[in-house]
Design an enzyme around this catalytic site. Structure first.
Site, PDB file in Angstrom:
ATOM      1  CG  ASP A 158      44.683  -9.107  57.048  1.00 29.39           C
ATOM      2  OD1 ASP A 158      45.173 -10.207  56.722  1.00 29.39           O
ATOM      3  OD2 ASP A 158      44.156  -8.326  56.225  1.00 29.39           O
ATOM      4  CG  HIS A 208      46.633 -14.255  54.161  1.00 28.90           C
ATOM      5  ND1 HIS A 208      47.635 -13.615  54.875  1.00 28.90           N
ATOM      6  CD2 HIS A 208      45.601 -13.382  54.095  1.00 28.90           C
ATOM      7  CE1 HIS A 208      47.212 -12.402  55.210  1.00 28.90           C
ATOM      8  NE2 HIS A 208      45.982 -12.237  54.760  1.00 28.90           N
ATOM      9  CG  HIS A 240      41.701 -16.524  56.245  1.00 29.90           C
ATOM     10  ND1 HIS A 240      41.276 -16.492  54.922  1.00 29.90           N
ATOM     11  CD2 HIS A 240      40.777 -15.833  56.949  1.00 29.90           C
ATOM     12  CE1 HIS A 240      40.140 -15.828  54.844  1.00 29.90           C
ATOM     13  NE2 HIS A 240      39.825 -15.409  56.063  1.00 29.90           N
ATOM     14  CG  HIS A 288      40.589 -11.563  56.248  1.00 26.59           C
ATOM     15  ND1 HIS A 288      40.739 -12.569  55.314  1.00 26.59           N
ATOM     16  CD2 HIS A 288      41.772 -10.891  56.260  1.00 26.59           C
ATOM     17  CE1 HIS A 288      41.951 -12.514  54.794  1.00 26.59           C
ATOM     18  NE2 HIS A 288      42.595 -11.506  55.354  1.00 26.59           N
TER      19      HIS A 288
END
Length: 365
Positions: A171, A254, A257, A271
């Site tokens: 992340d 992101h 993602h 995540h």
């Protein structure tokens, strides 16, 4: 537009700090809702209760239902209101933090975030990521303030599964590259303004820390040791990445993602693991130098982050399914459009396929 930097009111990181949670709570409220998983309560519930017993703040526990969704938020807001709680505390992982932050916002209470893992940059942000009850990304809930306190007990985090801290590195890996893209495009950050030099410096420090300390931290954690490298990675995953992404901005990683959340095959992945692959896809979109791409892929392989669709559990997905991922990533409401060039379904689809191919190449597959 003005430049804006935001951050939590206080960040505390150290050994045994969870034992002080009651003292910190008493400075903000008289009765706290503590949101925690059942497993988390079994591990550290007594420690929390003992800390509150020595303070002037009462508490009630409630177990998290597993998803940061509107129905769970509404349920917990009712509990806060029915029990006259004036403080909301989330203890555990990323979805618990985001739920606690949303509950505190709607119930109008201060919010404490106390991670038991270092797996995301969620703790420090004025943002909750809302999903459907089935775990599909729905929206970002931007909040008017960051948490009042973020507390990182390094003893507890060191005992968590190593994969979770590695996912946190995934992340955090996106932070600098997304910040760089937003700075180049002049995009508005999650903080509601342009990127400050301070935010860029923190984002770059986050990246440098990952590159210098990540492998050392993983090896130490596998030995059950909390070393200076581990301390630095906990800070990078949480504080540096948290302030960096929020005050510098999100871009491709992101959004990609979020695209992968439409694939049920990827729901078992953390995540940060999906964000890491999203970062590789963003770098392909940017057509970075081979040296830069190679450095990042090899680092991901060394710390154990996924670099192929197979490692994401999606080895059997069809091109039609990947096009659905690209479609979700390119949503007008998502951050892929913060890239400093035009992005299309076709270019995202191609970048995903290429990132997978590069990963296979460096794995020798």
């Amino acid at each position: 537009m003005a430049k804006v930097l935001i951050s939590p009111s206080k960040y505390i990181q150290g050994s045994g700090e969870m034992k002080n949670i009651g003292t910190y709570a008493a400075k903000c409220g008289k009765k706290a809702l503590v949101l925690i998983s059942k497993g988390g309560y079994n591990r550290i519930g007594k420690m929390i209760e003992d800390s509150f017993a020595q303070s002037d703040c009462d508490l009630i526990f409630d177990y998290f239902n597993g998803e940061c969704c509107n129905s769970e938020i509404d349920r917990l807001v009712k509990i806060v209101n029915d029990n006259n709680c004036d403080l909301t505390i989330g203890i555990g992982g990323g979805k618990i933090f985001d739920t606690a932050k949303a509950v505190g916002y709607y119930a109008k209470t201060p919010v404490f975030v106390c991670p038991t893992i270092a797996s995301t940059d969620a703790p420090c942000s004025a943002l909750s990521v809302i999903y459907t009850e089935e775990g599909v990304f729905e929206k970002y809930l931007f909040l008017p303030a960051n948490p009042n306190l973020v507390l990182m007990d390094t003893d507890i985090i060191t005992k968590s599964p190593v994969r979770l801290t590695v996912a946190g590195m995934g992340d955090a890996l996106a932070t600098y590259f997304e910040a760089r893209a937003c700075q180049r495009s002049g995009a508005t950050s999650c903080a509601g303004g342009k990127t400050t030099e301070a935010a860029m410096a923190l984002a770059k420090l986050c990246f440098d820390t990952l590159m210098e300390e990540g492998v050392k931290a993983k090896i130490a954690l596998e030995a059950g040791a909390c070393t200076p490298a581990v301390e630095k990675i906990i800070e990078a995953n949480t504080l540096l990445s948290g302030i960096g992404f929020e005050s510098a901005g999100l871009a491709g990683a992101h959004a990609i993602h979020n695209g992968f959340t439409v694939l049920e095959e990827c729901h078992k992945m953390y995540h940060g693991e999906k964000v890491a692959f999203g970062t590789l896809t963003q770098l392909v979109l940017e057509n970075v130098s081979q040296e830069e791409l190679e450095d990042i892929i090899l680092w991901c392989i060394e710390v154990g982050l996924p670099v192929t669709l197979k490692q994401l559990g999606a080895q059997d997905v069809t091109d039609d399914q990947l096009m659905e991922v690209a479609k979700a990533a390119c949503s007008p409401d998502d951050t892929l459009h913060n890239m400093p060039f035009t992005v299309t379904l076709e270019t995202v689809f191609a970048a995903i396929k290429a990132a997978d191919a590069y990963g296979k190449y460096y794995l020798g597959e």
